[in-house]
Write an enzyme that holds these catalytic residues in place. Structure first.
Site, PDB file in Angstrom:
ATOM      1  N   HIS A 179      72.384 -33.625  62.452  1.00  0.00           N
ATOM      2  CA  HIS A 179      73.225 -32.416  62.400  1.00  0.00           C
ATOM      3  C   HIS A 179      72.376 -31.157  62.272  1.00  0.00           C
ATOM      4  O   HIS A 179      72.599 -30.168  62.949  1.00  0.00           O
ATOM      5  CB  HIS A 179      74.195 -32.484  61.218  1.00  0.00           C
ATOM      6  CG  HIS A 179      75.181 -33.591  61.337  1.00  0.00           C
ATOM      7  ND1 HIS A 179      75.027 -34.783  60.680  1.00  0.00           N
ATOM      8  CD2 HIS A 179      76.318 -33.699  62.048  1.00  0.00           C
ATOM      9  CE1 HIS A 179      76.031 -35.570  60.976  1.00  0.00           C
ATOM     10  NE2 HIS A 179      76.828 -34.950  61.809  1.00  0.00           N
TER      11      HIS A 179
ATOM     12  N   ASP B 106      64.645 -27.111  54.207  1.00  0.00           N
ATOM     13  CA  ASP B 106      65.198 -27.828  53.061  1.00  0.00           C
ATOM     14  C   ASP B 106      66.373 -27.002  52.568  1.00  0.00           C
ATOM     15  O   ASP B 106      66.247 -25.789  52.376  1.00  0.00           O
ATOM     16  CB  ASP B 106      64.174 -28.035  51.947  1.00  0.00           C
ATOM     17  CG  ASP B 106      64.678 -29.108  50.992  1.00  0.00           C
ATOM     18  OD1 ASP B 106      64.788 -30.281  51.416  1.00  0.00           O
ATOM     19  OD2 ASP B 106      65.002 -28.781  49.841  1.00  0.00           O
TER      20      ASP B 106
HETATM   21  P1  IMP Z   1      67.841 -32.028  52.861  1.00  0.00           P
HETATM   22  O1  IMP Z   1      67.803 -32.820  54.115  1.00  0.00           O
HETATM   23  O2  IMP Z   1      67.097 -32.612  51.729  1.00  0.00           O
HETATM   24  O3  IMP Z   1      67.499 -30.581  53.101  1.00  0.00           O
HETATM   25  O4  IMP Z   1      69.347 -32.111  52.365  1.00  0.00           O
HETATM   26  C1  IMP Z   1      70.267 -31.182  52.715  1.00  0.00           C
HETATM   27  C2  IMP Z   1      71.629 -31.604  52.164  1.00  0.00           C
HETATM   28  O5  IMP Z   1      72.309 -30.419  51.747  1.00  0.00           O
HETATM   29  C3  IMP Z   1      72.485 -32.227  53.254  1.00  0.00           C
HETATM   30  O6  IMP Z   1      72.401 -33.619  53.255  1.00  0.00           O
HETATM   31  C4  IMP Z   1      73.866 -31.749  52.866  1.00  0.00           C
HETATM   32  O7  IMP Z   1      74.379 -32.570  51.866  1.00  0.00           O
HETATM   33  C5  IMP Z   1      73.599 -30.376  52.265  1.00  0.00           C
HETATM   34  N1  IMP Z   1      73.643 -29.316  53.291  1.00  0.00           N
HETATM   35  C6  IMP Z   1      72.619 -28.540  53.718  1.00  0.00           C
HETATM   36  N2  IMP Z   1      73.021 -27.699  54.686  1.00  0.00           N
HETATM   37  C7  IMP Z   1      74.319 -27.958  54.885  1.00  0.00           C
HETATM   38  C8  IMP Z   1      75.277 -27.422  55.786  1.00  0.00           C
HETATM   39  O8  IMP Z   1      75.012 -26.549  56.638  1.00  0.00           O
HETATM   40  N3  IMP Z   1      76.514 -27.944  55.690  1.00  0.00           N
HETATM   41  C9  IMP Z   1      76.840 -28.907  54.793  1.00  0.00           C
HETATM   42  N4  IMP Z   1      75.989 -29.466  53.953  1.00  0.00           N
HETATM   43  C10 IMP Z   1      74.719 -28.986  53.990  1.00  0.00           C
END
Ligand code: IMP
Length: 199
Positions: free
Chosen positions: A12, A71
């Site tokens: 996504h 992140d």
């Molecule tokens: P990362 O991959 O460790 O940066 O985790 C990001 C997490 O934050 C994702 O798995 C989502 O749960 C949440 N997140 C970050 N950006 C979005 C967004 O644009 N929409 C919804 N959830 C988000």
């Protein structure tokens, strides 16, 4: 054209970043497209900045090309900024987005709408083989809705309500979300910084 690698396995996020960077001066490639398959990175930082740098560094070290890592996460005021860097694993390791949304709704069950203020944060690091580093941050404020609405987007999007639009992120089209999101804001600043450097 110069190439830049997106250091993420989240389809996504990759889709959003590719769309937002469609006018970029670089060819934007995923790790898989660059031949780096199933590359897992341990995100053990305590801040978005640390984790974003950990991801960008790991991929730059593997591929030797300029790399961009996002992140991101949700910070809820009532929860003193939680789930924050733990947004992806709020309900536990290897959980679904739905599990995380249910947990958040449960934790906030007694909290009235006006006290459910929150923000999405995206910290993006671009690293260059020269060692140069650009770090940018984008944020958007909203409220955690009382129930989930909308089918678009991912993660906490069905719960993230933007009062000015009277819609959740998941009720916006991808084009609408990519105009205003935390990720879009961070990437816009990144583009401006690269323009200043004539990159
Ligand atoms: P990362 O991959 O460790 O940066 O985790 C990001 C997490 O934050 C994702 O798995 C989502 O749960 C949440 N997140 C970050 N950006 C979005 C967004 O644009 N929409 C919804 N959830 C988000």
């Amino acid at each position: 054209m110069k190439k830049v690698i997106l250091a993420s396995n989240n389809s996504h996020k990759l889709e959003e970043m590719k769309k937002i960077l469609s006018d970029f001066n670089y060819e934007v490639v995923t790790m898989e497209e660059a031949g780096l398959i199933n590359f897992e990175i341990v995100e053990d930082g305590k801040t978005f900045e640390e984790n974003s740098l950990i991801k960008a560094k790991a991929v730059l070290e593997k591929l030797g090309e300029p790399t961009i890592a996002d992140d991101s996460g949700l910070m809820v005021d009532y929860l003193d900024g939680e789930p924050g860097v733990y947004s992806a694993r709020y309900a536990g390791e290897n959980v679904s987005y739905e599990d995380n949304n249910k947990k958040l709704l449960g934790v906030l069950e007694e909290v009235p709408f006006l006290e459910r203020k929150a923000k999405f944060v995206s910290v993006i690091t671009m690293l260059f083989p020269s060692g140069d580093e650009i770090v940018v941050r984008g944020e958007i404020e909203g409220n955690i809705a009382l129930t989930e609405s909308g089918e678009n987007g991912f993660g906490y999007d069905p719960l993230f309500y933007i009062p000015e639009l009277k819609k959740t992120f998941a009720e916006l089209s991808s084009e609408e979300k990519n105009e205003i999101s935390h990720r879009a804001k961070a990437l816009k600043i990144l583009k401006e910084k690269l323009n200043q450097r004539n990159e």
